[in-house]
Design a protein around this motif. Structure first.
Motif, PDB file in Angstrom:
ATOM      1  N   ASP A 112       0.858  -1.173   0.000  1.00 22.65           N
ATOM      2  CA  ASP A 112       0.000   0.000   0.000  1.00 22.65           C
ATOM      3  C   ASP A 112       0.903   1.234   0.000  1.00 22.65           C
ATOM      4  O   ASP A 112       2.125   1.113   0.178  1.00 22.65           O
ATOM      5  CB  ASP A 112      -0.888  -0.051   1.253  1.00 22.65           C
ATOM      6  CG  ASP A 112      -1.644   1.238   1.482  1.00 22.65           C
ATOM      7  OD1 ASP A 112      -2.353   1.684   0.562  1.00 22.65           O
ATOM      8  OD2 ASP A 112      -1.507   1.818   2.582  1.00 22.65           O
ATOM      9  N   VAL A 113       0.338   2.418  -0.215  1.00 21.90           N
ATOM     10  CA  VAL A 113       1.147   3.639  -0.260  1.00 21.90           C
ATOM     11  C   VAL A 113       1.061   4.443   1.049  1.00 21.90           C
ATOM     12  O   VAL A 113       2.030   4.532   1.799  1.00 21.90           O
ATOM     13  CB  VAL A 113       0.773   4.513  -1.485  1.00 21.90           C
ATOM     14  CG1 VAL A 113       1.476   5.869  -1.417  1.00 21.90           C
ATOM     15  CG2 VAL A 113       1.141   3.780  -2.781  1.00 21.90           C
ATOM     16  N   ASP A 114      -0.109   5.016   1.329  1.00 25.55           N
ATOM     17  CA  ASP A 114      -0.213   5.939   2.473  1.00 25.55           C
ATOM     18  C   ASP A 114      -0.096   5.229   3.813  1.00 25.55           C
ATOM     19  O   ASP A 114      -0.783   4.238   4.067  1.00 25.55           O
ATOM     20  CB  ASP A 114      -1.540   6.711   2.397  1.00 25.55           C
ATOM     21  CG  ASP A 114      -1.572   7.647   1.206  1.00 25.55           C
ATOM     22  OD1 ASP A 114      -0.781   8.605   1.193  1.00 25.55           O
ATOM     23  OD2 ASP A 114      -2.366   7.391   0.270  1.00 25.55           O
ATOM     24  N   GLU A 115       0.758   5.736   4.660  1.00 24.73           N
ATOM     25  CA  GLU A 115       1.077   5.159   5.986  1.00 24.73           C
ATOM     26  C   GLU A 115       1.686   3.759   5.860  1.00 24.73           C
ATOM     27  O   GLU A 115       1.738   3.000   6.837  1.00 24.73           O
ATOM     28  CB  GLU A 115      -0.141   5.146   6.906  1.00 24.73           C
ATOM     29  CG  GLU A 115      -0.268   6.369   7.794  1.00 24.73           C
ATOM     30  CD  GLU A 115      -0.257   7.662   7.008  1.00 24.73           C
ATOM     31  OE1 GLU A 115       0.737   8.417   7.116  1.00 24.73           O
ATOM     32  OE2 GLU A 115      -1.211   7.921   6.265  1.00 24.73           O
ATOM     33  N   THR A 116       2.100   3.403   4.640  1.00 21.97           N
ATOM     34  CA  THR A 116       2.827   2.146   4.450  1.00 21.97           C
ATOM     35  C   THR A 116       4.193   2.461   3.835  1.00 21.97           C
ATOM     36  O   THR A 116       5.218   2.255   4.474  1.00 21.97           O
ATOM     37  CB  THR A 116       2.020   1.170   3.577  1.00 21.97           C
ATOM     38  OG1 THR A 116       0.783   0.879   4.244  1.00 21.97           O
ATOM     39  CG2 THR A 116       2.783  -0.123   3.351  1.00 21.97           C
ATOM     40  N   LEU A 117       4.212   2.989   2.611  1.00 21.68           N
ATOM     41  CA  LEU A 117       5.494   3.462   2.056  1.00 21.68           C
ATOM     42  C   LEU A 117       5.736   4.920   2.424  1.00 21.68           C
ATOM     43  O   LEU A 117       6.851   5.311   2.760  1.00 21.68           O
ATOM     44  CB  LEU A 117       5.510   3.303   0.530  1.00 21.68           C
ATOM     45  CG  LEU A 117       5.475   1.871  -0.013  1.00 21.68           C
ATOM     46  CD1 LEU A 117       5.604   1.891  -1.537  1.00 21.68           C
ATOM     47  CD2 LEU A 117       6.574   1.006   0.597  1.00 21.68           C
ATOM     48  N   LEU A 118       4.688   5.715   2.318  1.00 19.01           N
ATOM     49  CA  LEU A 118       4.794   7.151   2.611  1.00 19.01           C
ATOM     50  C   LEU A 118       4.123   7.479   3.934  1.00 19.01           C
ATOM     51  O   LEU A 118       3.093   6.882   4.275  1.00 19.01           O
ATOM     52  CB  LEU A 118       4.128   7.978   1.504  1.00 19.01           C
ATOM     53  CG  LEU A 118       4.675   7.812   0.080  1.00 19.01           C
ATOM     54  CD1 LEU A 118       3.886   8.700  -0.893  1.00 19.01           C
ATOM     55  CD2 LEU A 118       6.169   8.165   0.034  1.00 19.01           C
ATOM     56  N   SER A 119       4.696   8.426   4.647  1.00 16.87           N
ATOM     57  CA  SER A 119       4.116   8.881   5.915  1.00 16.87           C
ATOM     58  C   SER A 119       3.462  10.245   5.745  1.00 16.87           C
ATOM     59  O   SER A 119       4.111  11.214   5.339  1.00 16.87           O
ATOM     60  CB  SER A 119       5.201   8.990   6.987  1.00 16.87           C
ATOM     61  OG  SER A 119       4.668   9.626   8.136  1.00 16.87           O
ATOM     62  N   ASN A 120       2.176  10.300   6.070  1.00 13.00           N
ATOM     63  CA  ASN A 120       1.470  11.581   6.065  1.00 13.00           C
ATOM     64  C   ASN A 120       1.451  12.220   7.446  1.00 13.00           C
ATOM     65  O   ASN A 120       0.636  13.102   7.715  1.00 13.00           O
ATOM     66  CB  ASN A 120       0.034  11.375   5.554  1.00 13.00           C
ATOM     67  CG  ASN A 120       0.016  10.891   4.119  1.00 13.00           C
ATOM     68  OD1 ASN A 120       0.562  11.544   3.235  1.00 13.00           O
ATOM     69  ND2 ASN A 120      -0.588   9.734   3.888  1.00 13.00           N
ATOM     70  N   LEU A 121       2.368  11.785   8.291  1.00 12.34           N
ATOM     71  CA  LEU A 121       2.413  12.330   9.649  1.00 12.34           C
ATOM     72  C   LEU A 121       2.564  13.857   9.668  1.00 12.34           C
ATOM     73  O   LEU A 121       1.913  14.509  10.500  1.00 12.34           O
ATOM     74  CB  LEU A 121       3.531  11.644  10.449  1.00 12.34           C
ATOM     75  CG  LEU A 121       3.640  11.991  11.922  1.00 12.34           C
ATOM     76  CD1 LEU A 121       2.327  11.770  12.664  1.00 12.34           C
ATOM     77  CD2 LEU A 121       4.764  11.182  12.575  1.00 12.34           C
TER      78      LEU A 121
END
Lengths: 258, 258
Positions: A112-121
């Motif tokens: 998956d992308v969001d909160e898996t590869l990329l962090s939207n923190l």
């Protein structure tokens, strides 16, 4: 950091008196989950709540419990989120190393992308860590900046999987219109050499994430791919038929996607 | 409330320097899982390990990590296990209250037995809390005593579900030869009025728990039962086709059953 909301004392007293009067006639179990006195018990309760949402026991939830805002903020910014993510990545790699990669291009790992590869923190840190209703407008603005950093543990795992010969397929709930921003962001964060990036097409809009992602996994299998691993921060990334041989749930106490 | 452990600054610096020097050549991920400095970091690591086994990320494991013995003992005997169990029960009940019970005897809730309705903690407390290989002889002696207490949260949930009109079906990996001891123990612990107690028959011996329990759920559905909820401490209680509408994973950091 986003605004922190606490109950004013008068409101808290009112709430407690309501709880006290209701306790005799109401279910003890509901009391425990919803009305436990605030204060030092918040940390203990919120730790149990986090376990319950990570194990999918909580089912659908819209926003985090109000009393858990500080807990979630501290969790996301502290050592625990990083170490929890490291341990998931280590377990993913330990499994990946047991897979016989055939070299025919069909040994697949899905991310998956969001909160898996990329962090939207960085976005959620200024938007209440999941305590506020999702705001599509401001999130899309953030998404289009394409500046989300990598989750460090996932980036290391990603590199290791490439080295082991896996084909990496990215399967995200983002839509086709966001392909350019997504590719740009993935590159910005250090990702490269993925085989496919699958986004929602027009015909996928309105499907639940479980339905959409299960269909895509079924198509991949029908094309001859062997889906060994699947990494996602949502149960809807992982559940549904067919499942990967092993599914890995990354922590995310900020939001739930059905 | 359990003690929260933080890394002393000196140890943290040491750990960071070890990581930094090793990062270039070795897999960081393996290091984190296997070779992390022992001592106060155990609590932080073991908390992440516990999350990973509760989310099924750890896959099969035979015994708990040696460094986590104290952690598991403290978890099982402290407030956290009790509260984690309370929260699962509360979430189970919250879902159960949304179910329209038809009154035709087909609205079913499934419970596993060990570490779900009954607690074998008195046995594991004197047998290493999952740090020792499973000993069938001594466990069978314990089982035949029929003195395992109820998990308090599960007993309360059980009573609430009976009150809501659910048919309770018990589905356990225990074998038919243990039916008498199991019924005696369930009664001793305060359980009553279950509809069926399903144990492994001769033809079920050797099947994985996932296969055995999925087959039994399929048979129940074929008989017209609607399986709304399923409560178990093992993922093998819950996964496999068909699944209940909602599955509830109770905590158990002491053992893993495939």
């Amino acid at each position: 950091m986003g605004s922190r909301r606490f109950l004013p004392p008068v409101l808290l007293l009112l709430l407690l008196s309501v709880i006290a009067s209701a306790a005799a006639s109401q279910s003890l179990l509901r009391m425990i989950s919803e009305n436990q006195a605030s204060g030092d018990s918040d940390g203990l309760y919120c730790d149990s709540w986090r376990l319950s949402e990570e194990t999918n026991n909580a089912g659908y939830w819209g926003t985090i419990p109000a009393r858990c805002l500080q807990f979630v903020a501290e969790y996301m910014n502290g050592d625990r989120y990083a170490l929890d993510s490291d341990v998931v990545a280590a377990e993913s790699l330990a499994f990946a190393q047991t897979v016989q990669v055939a070299g025919d291009g069909n040994d697949v790992w899905i991310f998956d992308v969001d909160e898996t590869l990329l962090s939207n923190l960085p976005y959620y840190a200024v938007n209440g860590y999941g305590s506020e209703e999702f705001n599509e407008t401001t999130f899309d603005e953030w998404l289009n900046l394409a500046k989300a950093p990598a989750l460090p543990a996932s980036l290391r795992l990603y590199e290791e999987l490439l080295g082991l010969g896996f084909q990496i397929i990215l399967l995200t709930g983002r839509v086709e219109a966001e392909r350019n921003a997504t590719e740009k962001n993935l590159s910005f964060a250090g990702y490269h050499s993925w085989t496919r990036l699958i986004l929602r097409e027009a015909s996928d809009i309105g499907k639940t994430a479980v339905a959409y992602k299960s269909e895509k996994r079924a198509q991949l299998e029908a094309q001859g791919h062997r889906i060994h691993g699947n990494s996602g921060d949502q149960w809807s990334d992982l559940l549904g038929s067919p499942m990967a041989t092993r599914s890995f749930k990354l922590p995310n106490p900020m939001y739930y996607i059905q």
